[in-house]
Each structure stands twice: as structure tokens, then as C-alpha cells.
Design a protein around this motif. Sequence first.
Motif, PDB file in Angstrom:
ATOM      1  N   ASN A 209       0.815  -1.272   0.210  1.00 58.53           N
ATOM      2  CA  ASN A 209      -0.172   0.001   0.069  1.00 58.53           C
ATOM      3  C   ASN A 209       0.886   1.387  -0.004  1.00 58.53           C
ATOM      4  O   ASN A 209       0.324   2.275  -0.519  1.00 58.53           O
ATOM      5  CB  ASN A 209      -0.897   0.105   1.338  1.00 58.53           C
ATOM      6  CG  ASN A 209      -2.038  -1.064   1.174  1.00 58.53           C
ATOM      7  OD1 ASN A 209      -2.308  -1.349   0.003  1.00 58.53           O
ATOM      8  ND2 ASN A 209      -2.757  -1.293   2.040  1.00 58.53           N
ATOM      9  N   PHE A 210       1.809   1.168   0.548  1.00 57.81           N
ATOM     10  CA  PHE A 210       2.934   2.209   0.671  1.00 57.81           C
ATOM     11  C   PHE A 210       3.165   3.141  -0.301  1.00 57.81           C
ATOM     12  O   PHE A 210       2.954   4.233  -0.535  1.00 57.81           O
ATOM     13  CB  PHE A 210       4.080   2.022   1.214  1.00 57.81           C
ATOM     14  CG  PHE A 210       4.939   2.861   1.589  1.00 57.81           C
ATOM     15  CD1 PHE A 210       5.041   3.738   2.896  1.00 57.81           C
ATOM     16  CD2 PHE A 210       6.145   3.630   0.881  1.00 57.81           C
ATOM     17  CE1 PHE A 210       5.787   4.493   3.229  1.00 57.81           C
ATOM     18  CE2 PHE A 210       6.964   4.695   1.179  1.00 57.81           C
ATOM     19  CZ  PHE A 210       6.814   5.539   2.381  1.00 57.81           C
ATOM     20  N   ALA A 211       3.299   2.477  -1.587  1.00 57.96           N
ATOM     21  CA  ALA A 211       3.725   3.323  -2.864  1.00 57.96           C
ATOM     22  C   ALA A 211       2.413   3.810  -3.569  1.00 57.96           C
ATOM     23  O   ALA A 211       2.461   4.625  -4.453  1.00 57.96           O
ATOM     24  CB  ALA A 211       4.191   2.298  -3.981  1.00 57.96           C
ATOM     25  N   ASP A 212       1.241   3.509  -3.047  1.00 48.95           N
ATOM     26  CA  ASP A 212      -0.129   4.165  -3.634  1.00 48.95           C
ATOM     27  C   ASP A 212      -0.686   5.052  -2.751  1.00 48.95           C
ATOM     28  O   ASP A 212      -1.785   5.442  -3.133  1.00 48.95           O
ATOM     29  CB  ASP A 212      -1.054   2.814  -3.794  1.00 48.95           C
ATOM     30  CG  ASP A 212      -0.577   1.847  -4.738  1.00 48.95           C
ATOM     31  OD1 ASP A 212      -0.025   2.254  -5.732  1.00 48.95           O
ATOM     32  OD2 ASP A 212      -0.920   0.581  -4.391  1.00 48.95           O
ATOM     33  N   ILE A 213      -0.205   5.620  -1.524  1.00 50.69           N
ATOM     34  CA  ILE A 213      -0.578   6.453  -0.784  1.00 50.69           C
ATOM     35  C   ILE A 213      -0.573   7.802  -1.612  1.00 50.69           C
ATOM     36  O   ILE A 213       0.501   8.388  -2.138  1.00 50.69           O
ATOM     37  CB  ILE A 213       0.171   6.870   0.555  1.00 50.69           C
ATOM     38  CG1 ILE A 213      -0.125   5.323   1.242  1.00 50.69           C
ATOM     39  CG2 ILE A 213      -0.299   7.834   1.315  1.00 50.69           C
ATOM     40  CD1 ILE A 213       1.030   5.425   2.642  1.00 50.69           C
ATOM     41  N   PRO A 214      -1.974   8.604  -1.752  1.00 52.97           N
ATOM     42  CA  PRO A 214      -1.915   9.681  -2.415  1.00 52.97           C
ATOM     43  C   PRO A 214      -1.209  11.203  -1.554  1.00 52.97           C
ATOM     44  O   PRO A 214      -0.864  10.899  -0.529  1.00 52.97           O
ATOM     45  CB  PRO A 214      -3.335  10.136  -2.700  1.00 52.97           C
ATOM     46  CG  PRO A 214      -4.088   9.466  -1.450  1.00 52.97           C
ATOM     47  CD  PRO A 214      -3.141   7.968  -1.188  1.00 52.97           C
ATOM     48  N   ALA A 215      -0.913  11.947  -2.268  1.00 55.22           N
ATOM     49  CA  ALA A 215       0.049  13.107  -1.830  1.00 55.22           C
ATOM     50  C   ALA A 215      -0.776  13.789  -0.886  1.00 55.22           C
ATOM     51  O   ALA A 215       0.021  13.952   0.198  1.00 55.22           O
ATOM     52  CB  ALA A 215       0.346  14.027  -2.976  1.00 55.22           C
ATOM     53  N   GLU A 216      -1.992  13.660  -0.888  1.00 60.86           N
ATOM     54  CA  GLU A 216      -2.739  14.486   0.199  1.00 60.86           C
ATOM     55  C   GLU A 216      -2.849  13.620   1.559  1.00 60.86           C
ATOM     56  O   GLU A 216      -2.879  14.337   2.715  1.00 60.86           O
ATOM     57  CB  GLU A 216      -4.101  14.905  -0.291  1.00 60.86           C
ATOM     58  CG  GLU A 216      -5.238  13.533  -0.397  1.00 60.86           C
ATOM     59  CD  GLU A 216      -4.997  13.339  -1.934  1.00 60.86           C
ATOM     60  OE1 GLU A 216      -5.938  12.374  -2.214  1.00 60.86           O
ATOM     61  OE2 GLU A 216      -4.092  13.255  -2.556  1.00 60.86           O
ATOM     62  N   GLN A 217      -2.747  12.510   1.423  1.00 61.84           N
ATOM     63  CA  GLN A 217      -2.446  11.439   2.667  1.00 61.84           C
ATOM     64  C   GLN A 217      -1.269  11.788   3.341  1.00 61.84           C
ATOM     65  O   GLN A 217      -0.871  11.640   4.379  1.00 61.84           O
ATOM     66  CB  GLN A 217      -2.938  10.191   2.379  1.00 61.84           C
ATOM     67  CG  GLN A 217      -4.417  10.260   2.096  1.00 61.84           C
ATOM     68  CD  GLN A 217      -5.256  10.564   3.445  1.00 61.84           C
ATOM     69  OE1 GLN A 217      -4.772  10.323   4.446  1.00 61.84           O
ATOM     70  NE2 GLN A 217      -6.538  11.176   3.107  1.00 61.84           N
ATOM     71  N   HIS A 218      -0.130  11.524   2.535  1.00 64.17           N
ATOM     72  CA  HIS A 218       1.218  12.096   2.939  1.00 64.17           C
ATOM     73  C   HIS A 218       1.251  13.439   3.851  1.00 64.17           C
ATOM     74  O   HIS A 218       1.657  13.676   4.790  1.00 64.17           O
ATOM     75  CB  HIS A 218       2.367  12.358   1.978  1.00 64.17           C
ATOM     76  CG  HIS A 218       2.792  10.577   1.279  1.00 64.17           C
ATOM     77  ND1 HIS A 218       3.595   9.870   2.067  1.00 64.17           N
ATOM     78  CD2 HIS A 218       2.473  10.330  -0.018  1.00 64.17           C
ATOM     79  CE1 HIS A 218       3.753   8.920   1.360  1.00 64.17           C
ATOM     80  NE2 HIS A 218       3.142   8.846   0.388  1.00 64.17           N
ATOM     81  N   GLU A 219       0.652  14.539   3.238  1.00 62.98           N
ATOM     82  CA  GLU A 219       0.275  15.548   3.907  1.00 62.98           C
ATOM     83  C   GLU A 219      -0.397  15.636   5.479  1.00 62.98           C
ATOM     84  O   GLU A 219      -0.003  16.093   6.175  1.00 62.98           O
ATOM     85  CB  GLU A 219      -0.191  16.603   3.117  1.00 62.98           C
ATOM     86  CG  GLU A 219      -0.477  18.022   3.606  1.00 62.98           C
ATOM     87  CD  GLU A 219       0.762  18.791   3.943  1.00 62.98           C
ATOM     88  OE1 GLU A 219       0.985  19.448   4.953  1.00 62.98           O
ATOM     89  OE2 GLU A 219       2.143  18.606   3.228  1.00 62.98           O
ATOM     90  N   ARG A 220      -1.358  14.911   5.189  1.00 62.28           N
ATOM     91  CA  ARG A 220      -2.142  14.536   6.317  1.00 62.28           C
ATOM     92  C   ARG A 220      -1.387  13.737   7.342  1.00 62.28           C
ATOM     93  O   ARG A 220      -1.479  14.248   8.723  1.00 62.28           O
ATOM     94  CB  ARG A 220      -3.405  13.477   5.985  1.00 62.28           C
ATOM     95  CG  ARG A 220      -4.123  12.971   7.222  1.00 62.28           C
ATOM     96  CD  ARG A 220      -4.827  14.195   7.975  1.00 62.28           C
ATOM     97  NE  ARG A 220      -5.612  13.719   9.132  1.00 62.28           N
ATOM     98  CZ  ARG A 220      -5.664  14.497  10.107  1.00 62.28           C
ATOM     99  NH1 ARG A 220      -5.520  15.794  10.441  1.00 62.28           N
ATOM    100  NH2 ARG A 220      -6.451  14.246  11.305  1.00 62.28           N
TER     101      ARG A 220
END
Length: 263
Positions: A209-220
Motif C-alpha cells: 500500500n505504501f507506494a499507492d498513498i496519495p500526496a494529500e494523505q502524505h500531507e495528512r
Amino acid sequence: MGSTNYSIGKFAELSGIPIRTLHYYEEVGLLCPIRQENGHRSYGTADLITLQKIIGLKSIGFSLERIRKFIHHRESEMSLAETLNLQQQALHAARAELDKSLEILGRLITILQREGELEHNMMFLLIRNMLREEKQRSWVTEHLSEQTATALFDISQDAVAELDREMLSFAEAVKRLSAGEPDATEAEEMLGFYVPRILDFLDDKAIANFADIPAEQHERLNQLVDMPFNEREVDWLDEALAHYASKFGLHGIDGKKEAQKEE
């Protein structure tokens, strides 16, 4: 059934409640004694029963305002069982909050005993992160895996203390090494310890799942996890991690990325 009338002094003696407290209960609308022509208060049997209710509800955590509403307004006609259930829920929530506060205090005391004094900024950063752990866990569960969340958060006190120690050591290392080059040998050795340590918490599902995390969730996630680094240190860490990944790879995650490219 007749009703016996008591002066405030006698009523206080019978009930064991100080006169000052009886005055206050009258002020906030809990007790309503009769006023005689001379202005003296007169308490009856019904007041004694009401006082017993006040003492009982107060002993199980009801606020005086909740007691007033229940006794005189029946909380919008809620039953006693409904009122007690609501109070039970409120007390469970208060106990959970108290337990969390005690846990945080224990962790901070352990850190101070081991590390000595900490800068105030670091101390409050630790507190903020500890208070956010339930939200952090929810994020990990949703975007990585339940198993990874369990590995990170359902651990012993000793394991928690070790993670707290490693976080502080990592922060100190980044601040010290960021004065040099991100591809320096010492930076590689530092990341060589911490990167595998972090990856060990990730199960196969989390890695996938790690590679598919969208950018907005990284920001979250960045909003949920405070890091004690300034802008320069963040830039250095990004470069050091990119260099480390390029030279040594990221176990498991690289394989997932390569598989995606082949697809």
C-alpha cells in the motif's frame, strides 16, 4: 404522611452537610426550602429526600447542573436508566482521558530520567505526538494495514520507551549530521540503523500500500506527526534518504515499485 420541618441548623446536623453548602445548593436551584415570615429557611422531609438524591448522584460523578436538571426537569423526561447510562458513558470517556494523561506523564518521566532535561520545544512536541497517537493509528490502519498499526501501537511499556528513546536519538543525529553532506558515510550509517528499524514494522500489505498513498494523505500524516526539524534539516534529511535509497535500496518497497514498473 406528615412532614417534619427543620431549621437549617438542624437540617445540616441531620444530613451531615455544612450550612454553607446548603446555602449554595439553594443558590444553584437544587434545594428550595420554604421561607418563613421571619425569613428563616424551613426544610421538610421532601428536602431531605432531595438532598439524598443530590448526594447519591454527586457521588457517581454528576455535575450539579446535571443533578438540577434531573431532579427538577428530569432531563427532558429521560428515564433514570437512560440518565445513568449517559453518565456511565461520560465517566468512561473521562477515565480514558485520565488514563492517557497518566500514560503520557509516565513516558515523559521515563524520558527525563534517562535523558536528563529536555528543551521545552522538544518536550511539547513529544506531548503533541503522544496525544495524537489514536489518530496516527487510524491513519496507519486505513492507509497501510491493521497489522502494522498493531505492531506500532499495541506494544509493551518497555517497547514504547525504546521507541521514544530512538525518536529522540534520531532527531539528535539529524540535527548534528545536517551540518555536513547528506551522502556522508556517517549519514549512511545513521540511516542504515533507522531505515531498517522503521521498515521492520511494515507487513507485506503495508509495503504494497505504501507506494499507492496519495500526496494529500502524505500531507495528512505530516500534520499528525510533528518532527523537530527546521526547513534546512528537512531538506537535508530528504536528500540523505534519497541517497540512501539509491545506494542501498529500501527492503520490500523497492520490489513493489519494480513490480509496478514491469506491469
